[in-house]
Design a protein around this motif. Structure first.
Motif, PDB file in Angstrom:
ATOM      1  N   TRP A 153      41.367  77.031 -54.246  1.00  0.00           N
ATOM      2  CA  TRP A 153      42.768  76.678 -54.454  1.00  0.00           C
ATOM      3  C   TRP A 153      43.640  77.230 -53.339  1.00  0.00           C
ATOM      4  N   ARG A 154      44.640  76.447 -52.965  1.00  0.00           N
ATOM      5  CA  ARG A 154      45.515  76.836 -51.864  1.00  0.00           C
ATOM      6  C   ARG A 154      46.962  76.430 -52.164  1.00  0.00           C
ATOM      7  N   VAL A 155      47.875  77.111 -51.484  1.00  0.00           N
ATOM      8  CA  VAL A 155      49.278  76.703 -51.428  1.00  0.00           C
ATOM      9  C   VAL A 155      49.577  76.372 -49.976  1.00  0.00           C
ATOM     10  N   VAL A 156      50.115  75.176 -49.729  1.00  0.00           N
ATOM     11  CA  VAL A 156      50.391  74.761 -48.355  1.00  0.00           C
ATOM     12  C   VAL A 156      51.828  74.269 -48.229  1.00  0.00           C
ATOM     13  N   GLN A 157      52.348  74.390 -47.026  1.00  0.00           N
ATOM     14  CA  GLN A 157      53.644  73.821 -46.671  1.00  0.00           C
ATOM     15  C   GLN A 157      53.395  72.625 -45.760  1.00  0.00           C
ATOM     16  N   ILE A 158      53.951  71.495 -46.117  1.00  0.00           N
ATOM     17  CA  ILE A 158      53.757  70.283 -45.321  1.00  0.00           C
ATOM     18  C   ILE A 158      55.114  69.797 -44.810  1.00  0.00           C
ATOM     19  N   PRO A 159      55.349  69.858 -43.501  1.00  0.00           N
ATOM     20  CA  PRO A 159      56.574  69.267 -42.945  1.00  0.00           C
ATOM     21  C   PRO A 159      56.512  67.742 -43.079  1.00  0.00           C
ATOM     22  N   VAL A 160      57.560  67.158 -43.583  1.00  0.00           N
ATOM     23  CA  VAL A 160      57.575  65.719 -43.846  1.00  0.00           C
ATOM     24  C   VAL A 160      58.100  64.977 -42.617  1.00  0.00           C
ATOM     25  N   GLU A 161      57.361  63.943 -42.209  1.00  0.00           N
ATOM     26  CA  GLU A 161      57.786  63.077 -41.111  1.00  0.00           C
ATOM     27  C   GLU A 161      57.900  61.644 -41.609  1.00  0.00           C
ATOM     28  N   ASP A 162      58.568  60.807 -40.815  1.00  0.00           N
ATOM     29  CA  ASP A 162      58.885  59.444 -41.265  1.00  0.00           C
ATOM     30  C   ASP A 162      57.654  58.633 -41.636  1.00  0.00           C
ATOM     31  N   ASP A 163      56.555  58.804 -40.898  1.00  0.00           N
ATOM     32  CA  ASP A 163      55.380  57.963 -41.138  1.00  0.00           C
ATOM     33  C   ASP A 163      54.393  58.580 -42.123  1.00  0.00           C
ATOM     34  N   TRP A 165      52.736  59.542 -45.716  1.00  0.00           N
ATOM     35  CA  TRP A 165      52.575  58.824 -46.981  1.00  0.00           C
ATOM     36  C   TRP A 165      53.534  59.332 -48.052  1.00  0.00           C
ATOM     37  N   ILE A 166      53.873  60.618 -47.995  1.00  0.00           N
ATOM     38  CA  ILE A 166      54.719  61.216 -49.029  1.00  0.00           C
ATOM     39  C   ILE A 166      56.207  60.999 -48.775  1.00  0.00           C
ATOM     40  N   ALA A 167      56.580  60.426 -47.622  1.00  0.00           N
ATOM     41  CA  ALA A 167      57.991  60.322 -47.249  1.00  0.00           C
ATOM     42  C   ALA A 167      58.662  59.114 -47.884  1.00  0.00           C
ATOM     43  N   THR A 222      47.856  65.918 -46.413  1.00  0.00           N
ATOM     44  CA  THR A 222      48.500  66.294 -45.153  1.00  0.00           C
ATOM     45  C   THR A 222      48.282  65.237 -44.078  1.00  0.00           C
ATOM     46  N   ASP A 223      47.091  64.636 -44.043  1.00  0.00           N
ATOM     47  CA  ASP A 223      46.747  63.659 -43.002  1.00  0.00           C
ATOM     48  C   ASP A 223      47.072  62.220 -43.397  1.00  0.00           C
ATOM     49  N   ARG A 224      47.532  62.006 -44.607  1.00  0.00           N
ATOM     50  CA  ARG A 224      47.715  60.647 -45.123  1.00  0.00           C
ATOM     51  C   ARG A 224      48.997  60.018 -44.573  1.00  0.00           C
ATOM     52  N   LEU A 225      48.896  58.760 -44.113  1.00  0.00           N
ATOM     53  CA  LEU A 225      50.032  58.054 -43.533  1.00  0.00           C
ATOM     54  C   LEU A 225      50.446  56.882 -44.417  1.00  0.00           C
ATOM     55  N   ASP A 228      48.459  50.713 -46.279  1.00  0.00           N
ATOM     56  CA  ASP A 228      47.348  50.458 -47.191  1.00  0.00           C
ATOM     57  C   ASP A 228      46.315  51.580 -47.173  1.00  0.00           C
ATOM     58  N   GLU A 229      46.060  52.145 -45.999  1.00  0.00           N
ATOM     59  CA  GLU A 229      45.063  53.212 -45.920  1.00  0.00           C
ATOM     60  C   GLU A 229      45.503  54.427 -46.731  1.00  0.00           C
ATOM     61  N   GLY A 230      46.792  54.725 -46.684  1.00  0.00           N
ATOM     62  CA  GLY A 230      47.301  55.844 -47.469  1.00  0.00           C
ATOM     63  C   GLY A 230      47.166  55.603 -48.958  1.00  0.00           C
ATOM     64  N   GLU A 231      47.461  54.370 -49.392  1.00  0.00           N
ATOM     65  CA  GLU A 231      47.336  54.040 -50.811  1.00  0.00           C
ATOM     66  C   GLU A 231      45.875  54.087 -51.259  1.00  0.00           C
ATOM     67  N   GLN A 232      44.980  53.604 -50.413  1.00  0.00           N
ATOM     68  CA  GLN A 232      43.557  53.642 -50.753  1.00  0.00           C
ATOM     69  C   GLN A 232      43.052  55.082 -50.838  1.00  0.00           C
ATOM     70  N   ALA A 233      43.532  55.930 -49.926  1.00  0.00           N
ATOM     71  CA  ALA A 233      43.139  57.339 -49.975  1.00  0.00           C
ATOM     72  C   ALA A 233      43.641  57.993 -51.255  1.00  0.00           C
TER      73      ALA A 233
END
Length: 254
Positions: A153-163, A165-167, A222-225, A228-233
Motif C-alpha cells: 500500500w502506498r500514498v502518492v501525489q499526482i500532479p494533474v495535467e491536461d492530457d 485520464w483523471i483531469a 499515474t501513467d493513464r492518459l 480509449d486506452e485510458g478507459e480500457q486501462a
C-alpha cells in the motif's frame, strides 16, 4: 577497567537516544527508514539536503526532536573520545592493553547484535512509544503503520495535467474506489486544500491529487492518459480489483 565500563555505558546510551529519536519521528508520521536515517544523521552531525530533511525542518515536533538529539550528540562524542583515551591510559603492558581492547570490541559487538535484533527492537519500540505518549505532548501518530505503507500500500501525489485520464471530470465518474483507490485530498492550483473530496469535484490542470491504494493501481493511474486506452486501462483495473480482494494478513501491533 572503570573507564572501559564507562565507554560501554556511553555507547549504550547513544544507541538508546537514537532509538528514542527514531521512534519519536515515526510517531509524527515519518516512515521508519527515513526516521532512522534522520536520527543517525542528526546524532552524528552529518548534514544531508534531502526532501526528508526538509520535512523535518518544516515540522515543529520533528524539529524539536532533532534539536534535542543534536545537543545530546555533542556531549556524547566528546565523552566517547575522552573515555576511550582514558581506557588505555595507565596500561603498563601490551597484554593489559590487548585485554581492554578485547573487552571493548566484545562489548560493542554485543551492543550491535542487540541493536539489530528484531525482537529487542520490537519490545524497545513498544516501551518507547508508551513513554512518549505518556510524558510528552507530541502529536504522535504513526501514519505509515496505520496505513500499512510498508507493504503493497502506498500514498502518492499526482500532479494533474491536461492530457491525464483523471483531469477535467468529476471524481465520481472516475470510479476510483472500484479500483481500490481512495482520494485522500486535492491541493488546488491556488494553494487551497480539499480533504476527502466529494464525487462532484473536478480535477483541473495544476492540481495535485493525493491517492491511497495498492502500488500497482497507483502506478497505472499515474501513467493513464485521456482516450480509449485510458478507459480500457480503467476497466482492466476494476476487473482485477474485483477478482483480487485488497486483503492481506498483517502483524497486529500491541
Amino acid at each position: 577497567m572503570a573507564a572501559v565500563i564507562s565507554l560501554v555505558v556511553i555507547v549504550t546510551l547513544g544507541l538508546l537516544v537514537t532509538r528514542v529519536a527514531t521512534v519519536a519521528l515515526t510517531m509524527t508520521g515519518m516512515s521508519l527508514a527515513h526516521a532512522r536515517f534522520q536520527a543517525r544523521s542528526a546524532f552524528t552531525g552529518t548534514g544531508f539536503t534531502t526532501s526528508e530533511a526538509e520535512a523535518v525542518v518544516s515540522h515543529p515536533a520533528r524539529r524539536r526532536i532533532v534539536m534535542a538529539l543534536m545537543l545530546v550528540s555533542g556531549a556524547g562524542a566528546v565523552s566517547v573520545l575522552g573515555t576511550l583515551i582514558l581506557s588505555f591510559a595507565g596500561v603498563d603492558s601490551t597484554g593489559g592493553g590487548l585485554q581492554r581492547a578485547a573487552v571493548i570490541v566484545g562489548s560493542l559487538a554485543a551492543l550491535l547484535w542487540l541493536a539489530r535484533n528484531q525482537y529487542v527492537d520490537r519490545a524497545l519500540r513498544r516501551v518507547i512509544e508508551r513513554v512518549l505518549r505518556r510524558f510528552t505532548d507530541l502529536d504522535v501518530r504513526d501514519y505509515a503503520a496505520l496505513l500499512h505503507l510498508r507493504g503493497r500500500w502506498r500514498v502518492v501525489q499526482i500532479p494533474v495535467e491536461d492530457d491525464d485520464w483523471i483531469a477535467s471530470r468529476p471524481l465520481g465518474r472516475l470510479r476510483l474506489p472500484e479500483e481500490g483507490v481512495a482520494v485522500l485530498g486535492v491541493e488546488r492550483d491556488d494553494g487551497t486544500w480539499v480533504g476527502a473530496p466529494g464525487d462532484d469535484l473536478r480535477l483541473r490542470s495544476g492540481d495535485v491529487v493525493v491517492l491511497y491504494g495498492r502500488q500497482a493501481m497507483l502506478d497505472d493511474i499515474t501513467d493513464r492518459l485521456h482516450g480509449d486506452e485510458g478507459e480500457q486501462a480503467s476497466e482492466r483495473s476494476r476487473a482485477w480489483h474485483a477478482a483480487t480482494p485488497p486483503v492481506e494478513v498483517v502483524e497486529r501491533r500491541r
